[in-house]
Design a protein around this motif. Structure first.
Motif, mmCIF file in Angstrom:
data_model
loop_
_atom_site.group_PDB
_atom_site.id
_atom_site.type_symbol
_atom_site.label_atom_id
_atom_site.label_comp_id
_atom_site.label_asym_id
_atom_site.label_seq_id
_atom_site.Cartn_x
_atom_site.Cartn_y
_atom_site.Cartn_z
ATOM 1 N N PRO A 48 0.795 -1.233 0.000
ATOM 2 C CA PRO A 48 0.000 0.000 0.000
ATOM 3 C C PRO A 48 0.826 1.281 0.000
ATOM 4 C CG PRO A 48 -0.054 -1.007 2.174
ATOM 5 C CD PRO A 48 0.658 -1.966 1.256
ATOM 6 N N GLU A 49 2.122 1.179 0.247
ATOM 7 C CA GLU A 49 2.989 2.361 0.272
ATOM 8 C C GLU A 49 3.350 2.857 -1.117
ATOM 9 O OE1 GLU A 49 3.818 4.058 3.094
ATOM 10 O OE2 GLU A 49 2.439 2.623 4.019
ATOM 11 N N CYS A 50 3.214 2.016 -2.124
ATOM 12 C CA CYS A 50 3.653 2.381 -3.475
ATOM 13 C C CYS A 50 2.583 3.201 -4.191
ATOM 14 C CB CYS A 50 3.977 1.129 -4.290
ATOM 15 S SG CYS A 50 4.546 1.540 -5.950
ATOM 16 N N PRO A 51 2.875 4.465 -4.519
ATOM 17 C CA PRO A 51 1.882 5.301 -5.203
ATOM 18 C C PRO A 51 1.631 4.880 -6.653
ATOM 19 C CG PRO A 51 3.937 6.486 -4.970
ATOM 20 C CD PRO A 51 4.097 5.198 -4.216
ATOM 21 N N GLU A 52 2.469 4.026 -7.194
ATOM 22 C CA GLU A 52 2.306 3.559 -8.571
ATOM 23 C C GLU A 52 1.675 2.166 -8.649
ATOM 24 O OE1 GLU A 52 2.812 5.435 -11.175
ATOM 25 O OE2 GLU A 52 3.687 7.081 -10.028
ATOM 26 N N ALA A 53 1.349 1.576 -7.500
ATOM 27 C CA ALA A 53 0.806 0.206 -7.456
ATOM 28 C C ALA A 53 1.725 -0.752 -8.217
ATOM 29 C CB ALA A 53 -0.615 0.162 -7.994
ATOM 30 N N ALA A 54 3.019 -0.623 -7.965
ATOM 31 C CA ALA A 54 4.022 -1.400 -8.689
ATOM 32 C C ALA A 54 4.466 -2.656 -7.955
ATOM 33 C CB ALA A 54 5.239 -0.520 -8.977
ATOM 34 N N ILE A 55 3.951 -2.908 -6.759
ATOM 35 C CA ILE A 55 4.383 -4.065 -5.985
ATOM 36 C C ILE A 55 3.222 -5.045 -5.851
ATOM 37 C CG2 ILE A 55 5.337 -4.864 -3.788
ATOM 38 C CD1 ILE A 55 6.436 -1.986 -3.398
ATOM 39 N N SER A 56 3.532 -6.306 -6.171
ATOM 40 C CA SER A 56 2.508 -7.356 -6.109
ATOM 41 C C SER A 56 3.103 -8.619 -5.524
ATOM 42 C CB SER A 56 1.985 -7.692 -7.507
ATOM 43 O OG SER A 56 1.349 -6.607 -8.089
ATOM 44 N N SER A 57 2.237 -9.446 -5.003
ATOM 45 C CA SER A 57 2.634 -10.787 -4.599
ATOM 46 C C SER A 57 2.973 -11.567 -5.863
ATOM 47 C CB SER A 57 1.476 -11.463 -3.868
ATOM 48 O OG SER A 57 1.635 -12.855 -3.891
ATOM 49 N N GLU A 58 3.998 -12.392 -5.805
ATOM 50 C CA GLU A 58 4.357 -13.182 -6.977
ATOM 51 C C GLU A 58 3.211 -14.075 -7.429
ATOM 52 O OE1 GLU A 58 7.669 -15.820 -6.319
ATOM 53 O OE2 GLU A 58 6.759 -16.655 -4.530
ATOM 54 N N HIS A 59 2.361 -14.473 -6.497
ATOM 55 C CA HIS A 59 1.228 -15.347 -6.830
ATOM 56 C C HIS A 59 0.067 -14.593 -7.470
ATOM 57 C CE1 HIS A 59 3.205 -18.720 -5.075
ATOM 58 N NE2 HIS A 59 3.306 -18.114 -3.907
ATOM 59 N N GLU A 60 0.075 -13.292 -7.373
ATOM 60 C CA GLU A 60 -1.006 -12.482 -7.944
ATOM 61 C C GLU A 60 -0.628 -11.840 -9.278
ATOM 62 O OE1 GLU A 60 -1.917 -9.736 -4.825
ATOM 63 O OE2 GLU A 60 -2.865 -11.273 -3.590
ATOM 64 N N LEU A 61 0.584 -12.070 -9.723
ATOM 65 C CA LEU A 61 1.022 -11.469 -10.987
ATOM 66 C C LEU A 61 0.317 -12.127 -12.164
ATOM 67 C CD1 LEU A 61 4.891 -11.225 -10.540
ATOM 68 C CD2 LEU A 61 3.278 -9.332 -10.633
ATOM 69 N N PRO A 62 -0.151 -11.330 -13.110
ATOM 70 C CA PRO A 62 -0.687 -11.925 -14.333
ATOM 71 C C PRO A 62 0.460 -12.559 -15.128
ATOM 72 C CG PRO A 62 -0.622 -9.540 -14.526
ATOM 73 C CD PRO A 62 -0.217 -9.871 -13.118
ATOM 74 N N ASP A 63 0.149 -13.467 -15.995
ATOM 75 C CA ASP A 63 1.172 -14.133 -16.806
ATOM 76 C C ASP A 63 2.061 -13.140 -17.533
ATOM 77 O OD1 ASP A 63 0.338 -16.615 -15.992
ATOM 78 O OD2 ASP A 63 -0.851 -17.012 -17.794
ATOM 79 N N SER A 64 1.498 -12.030 -17.969
ATOM 80 C CA SER A 64 2.259 -11.033 -18.725
ATOM 81 C C SER A 64 3.332 -10.324 -17.884
ATOM 82 C CB SER A 64 1.319 -9.996 -19.328
ATOM 83 O OG SER A 64 0.655 -9.274 -18.301
ATOM 84 N N GLU A 65 3.276 -10.466 -16.548
ATOM 85 C CA GLU A 65 4.254 -9.815 -15.673
ATOM 86 C C GLU A 65 5.087 -10.809 -14.864
ATOM 87 O OE1 GLU A 65 2.300 -6.849 -13.295
ATOM 88 O OE2 GLU A 65 2.150 -5.492 -14.988
ATOM 89 N N ARG A 66 4.936 -12.083 -15.087
ATOM 90 C CA ARG A 66 5.651 -13.094 -14.307
ATOM 91 C C ARG A 66 7.172 -13.013 -14.490
ATOM 92 N NH1 ARG A 66 3.001 -15.741 -11.006
ATOM 93 N NH2 ARG A 66 4.529 -17.394 -10.764
ATOM 94 N N HIS A 67 7.622 -12.469 -15.613
ATOM 95 C CA HIS A 67 9.063 -12.319 -15.838
ATOM 96 C C HIS A 67 9.708 -11.374 -14.823
ATOM 97 C CE1 HIS A 67 7.141 -9.135 -18.203
ATOM 98 N NE2 HIS A 67 8.229 -8.434 -17.975
ATOM 99 N N PHE A 68 8.906 -10.555 -14.139
ATOM 100 C CA PHE A 68 9.459 -9.648 -13.131
ATOM 101 C C PHE A 68 9.944 -10.407 -11.886
ATOM 102 C CE2 PHE A 68 7.387 -6.360 -15.643
ATOM 103 C CZ PHE A 68 8.353 -5.364 -15.612
ATOM 104 N N ILE A 69 9.473 -11.620 -11.677
ATOM 105 C CA ILE A 69 9.966 -12.426 -10.551
ATOM 106 C C ILE A 69 11.464 -12.685 -10.741
ATOM 107 C CG2 ILE A 69 9.811 -14.648 -9.370
ATOM 108 C CD1 ILE A 69 6.808 -14.698 -10.256
ATOM 109 N N ALA A 70 11.840 -13.193 -11.886
ATOM 110 C CA ALA A 70 13.250 -13.470 -12.180
ATOM 111 C C ALA A 70 14.062 -12.181 -12.280
ATOM 112 C CB ALA A 70 13.373 -14.276 -13.469
#
Length: 113
Positions: A48-70
């Motif tokens: 909730p601290e990120c004003p850009e909503a740029a932080i997510s749980s790895e389990h909640e990432l859509p397939d199109s953003e899963r590469h951000f885990i690595a």
């Protein structure tokens, strides 16, 4: 589970999340920050601290953003730990909420004062 910084952070780099992180898991790059998955304690305080909503749980990432885990794991190995909040990038308002910014990611680490 770990938390992951995603596309919305690129070219903005707000660091509100750093002050709240009990694990010092954030690492600083030139125009992006990442979370070290080996250090993240999965508390979700940063989300909730990120004003850009740029932080997510790895389990909640859509397939199109899963590469951000690595990507977070890779860059955390070479970028310095960020221990205190710094100003966002000067042009952050121009880049806010723009999609598909990965091509603008700069990988060369920046020194932390």
């Amino acid at each position: 589970m770990t938390y992951v910084v995603t596309d919305n952070c690129i070219q903005c780099r707000h660091t509100n999340c750093v002050d709240i992180c009990p694990a010092d898991a954030f690492h600083l790059g030139p125009n992006f920050i990442v979370i070290n998955p080996a250090e993240c304690v999965d508390c979700a305080l940063c989300v909730p601290e990120c004003p850009e909503a740029a932080i997510s749980s790895e389990h909640e990432l859509p397939d199109s953003e899963r590469h951000f885990i690595a990507l977070n794991a890779e860059l955390a190995q070479t970028w310095p730990v960020l221990l205190q909040r710094i100003d966002p990038l000067p042009e952050h308002a121009t880049w806010s909420q723009r999609p598909n910014k990965l091509s603008h990611l700069l990988r060369e680490a920046e020194a932390v004062d």
